[in-house]
Design a protein around this motif. Structure first.
Motif, PDB file in Angstrom:
ATOM      1  N   GLY A   1     -17.111  23.936  84.353  1.00 43.16           N
ATOM      2  CA  GLY A   1     -16.199  24.225  83.258  1.00 43.16           C
ATOM      3  C   GLY A   1     -16.500  25.568  82.638  1.00 43.16           C
ATOM      4  O   GLY A   1     -15.608  26.361  82.335  1.00 43.16           O
ATOM      5  N   ASN A   2     -17.783  25.826  82.463  1.00 43.12           N
ATOM      6  CA  ASN A   2     -18.208  27.108  81.908  1.00 43.12           C
ATOM      7  C   ASN A   2     -17.768  28.266  82.809  1.00 43.12           C
ATOM      8  O   ASN A   2     -17.283  29.288  82.329  1.00 43.12           O
ATOM      9  CB  ASN A   2     -19.728  27.090  81.738  1.00 43.12           C
TER      10      ASN A   2
ATOM     11  N   LEU B   1     -23.065  14.064  87.355  1.00 46.81           N
ATOM     12  CA  LEU B   1     -21.670  14.514  87.336  1.00 46.81           C
ATOM     13  C   LEU B   1     -21.383  15.327  86.076  1.00 46.81           C
ATOM     14  O   LEU B   1     -20.728  16.375  86.135  1.00 46.81           O
ATOM     15  CB  LEU B   1     -20.742  13.299  87.417  1.00 46.81           C
ATOM     16  N   VAL B   2     -21.895  14.865  84.939  1.00 45.55           N
ATOM     17  CA  VAL B   2     -21.683  15.586  83.676  1.00 45.55           C
ATOM     18  C   VAL B   2     -22.262  16.992  83.769  1.00 45.55           C
ATOM     19  O   VAL B   2     -21.584  17.983  83.477  1.00 45.55           O
ATOM     20  CB  VAL B   2     -22.330  14.821  82.494  1.00 45.55           C
TER      21      VAL B   2
ATOM     22  N   LEU C   1     -20.163  19.233  86.109  1.00 41.77           N
ATOM     23  CA  LEU C   1     -18.846  19.640  85.630  1.00 41.77           C
ATOM     24  C   LEU C   1     -18.931  20.518  84.388  1.00 41.77           C
ATOM     25  O   LEU C   1     -18.046  21.346  84.163  1.00 41.77           O
ATOM     26  CB  LEU C   1     -17.969  18.414  85.384  1.00 41.77           C
ATOM     27  N   LEU C   2     -19.987  20.370  83.583  1.00 41.53           N
ATOM     28  CA  LEU C   2     -20.147  21.295  82.455  1.00 41.53           C
ATOM     29  C   LEU C   2     -20.380  22.704  82.980  1.00 41.53           C
ATOM     30  O   LEU C   2     -19.811  23.683  82.492  1.00 41.53           O
ATOM     31  CB  LEU C   2     -21.305  20.871  81.555  1.00 41.53           C
TER      32      LEU C   2
END
Lengths: 112, 254
Positions: free
Chosen positions: A105-106, A97-98, A101-102
């Protein structure tokens, strides 16, 4: 199939297995290790320029610290393996998940 | 005698009932399950932090995400001195020490040594209170400098970056006019939410430890014959330390 022959010997509410002391040697070793890694974190912050590699080192050190806290302090190394697995395996999905989503987000920052 | 009974216990089929498949007590298993759910709570906060940080690289109205360690550069009684990362490292040290005293209390409990359990529980409680005091000071300083839950005056301008780069460790440093402007709001908001949530966990941990300490002094566990309650309180306390490892890494180091 074998079944428990004496019903009433096992009381799921009050059953507490006997825990023997493993001594304090491992605990102090873990303490010095955690302290050492934290000091190393502090030094690396000032010695290394802020690059992706430095972040990878910090995250790696964080995971090492987490391993020793969970394994030695929370005693999970000495528990039954199936207990350790039901606790550890679900947390692996968080990493996915991290990462996802990173990445997203980018992408959002590029559209702002 | 007790060990023999447990040895026959181990021979029973694992999932046919009549034994504990994980060989732990009900209370300890439930504490682990609670900690797993709490781990997901903190993960969701940290995942949001990561996504917000990556989506606020730089925008037309705000500057980029500031380097956290250079924002948290204060130390008590050292006003105006540039000491990035030092105070938060001291806080980490306090939490590690209180973790080790907690685990020593658990170990003393395995030997049914009431006196030692009491001694180490007192150390652990003081460690927790010390950590909370540090966090209160850090929040007060951050708010004093202009951080709010709904706004963030830590958008570092180009001039501010040059200013920060020109000072080295333990130099005099104070923000000059034009060093800062409005920055990405989630920087301050998520700092307050995540460290606040963690601090609340530390507070609950101190309360749990005080309750367990009083029970120890009153001889509840001595009469019960085992000190497993110390172990369960310890699991919670170490979890709080574990969360701090990640907060320290993602909110201060990176």
């Amino acid at each position: 199939m074998e079944f428990y022959t004496k019903p009433g010997d096992y009381d799921p509410i009050n059953y507490v297995p006997h825990q023997a002391s493993h001594g304090t040697k491992e605990l102090w070793k873990t303490f010095w290790l955690l302290l050492g890694i934290t000091i190393l974190d502090f030094i690396i912050y000032f010695v290394m320029p802020a690059t992706g590699l430095r972040n990878v080192i910090f995250i790696f050190f964080g995971l090492v610290k987490a391993y020793y806290i969970v394994g030695a302090f929370m005693h999970l190394k000495h528990e039954k393996i199936n207990l350790a697995l039901i606790i550890l395996v679900p947390t692996v999905f968080i990493i996915g998940l991290v990462m996802g989503l990173l990445y997203e987000g980018n992408a959002i920052s590029l559209m702002k | 005698m007790a060990n023999q009974a447990e040895a026959t216990f181990e021979k029973q089929p694992m999932w046919s009932g009549g034994r504990s498949p994980f060989n732990v007590s009900y209370g300890k298993l439930m504490m682990w399950i609670f900690l797993l759910s709490d781990a997901f709570t903190f993960s969701s906060l940290l995942v949001q932090y990561g996504a917000q940080r990556f989506s606020n690289i730089e925008t037309a109205v705000t500057t980029s995400w500031p380097d956290p360690a250079s924002i948290f550069n204060h130390f008590p009684f050292m006003h105006g001195v540039h000491l990035p990362l030092l105070f938060v490292s001291v806080m980490t040290f306090i939490l590690i020490v209180s973790s080790v005293t907690m685990v020593l209390a658990v170990e003393a409990g395995h030997r049914n040594s009431k006196k030692e359990v009491q001694k180490y529980m007192v150390y652990t409680i003081f460690g927790g209170i010390a950590f909370l005091s540090c966090q209160a000071w850090e929040w007060a300083t951050f708010i004093h400098e202009g951080a709010r839950l709904d706004s963030n005056f830590f958008g570092i301008t180009e001039q501010g970056y040059k200013h920060l780069q020109s000072v080295s460790f333990s130099d005099h440093f104070e923000w000059a006019d034009g060093d800062r402007t409005w920055g990405p709001v989630p920087f301050a908001a998520l700092f307050f939410i995540v460290t606040g949530f963690h601090g609340f966990h530390v507070f609950s941990g101190v309360v749990i430890n005080v309750v367990v300490y009083i029970m120890t002094v009153r001889g509840v566990f001595e009469r019960r014959g085992h000190y497993e309650m110390i172990e369960k309180a310890g699991l919670y306390w170490h979890f709080v330390d574990l969360v701090w490892v990640f907060v320290f890494t993602f909110f201060y180091l990176i």
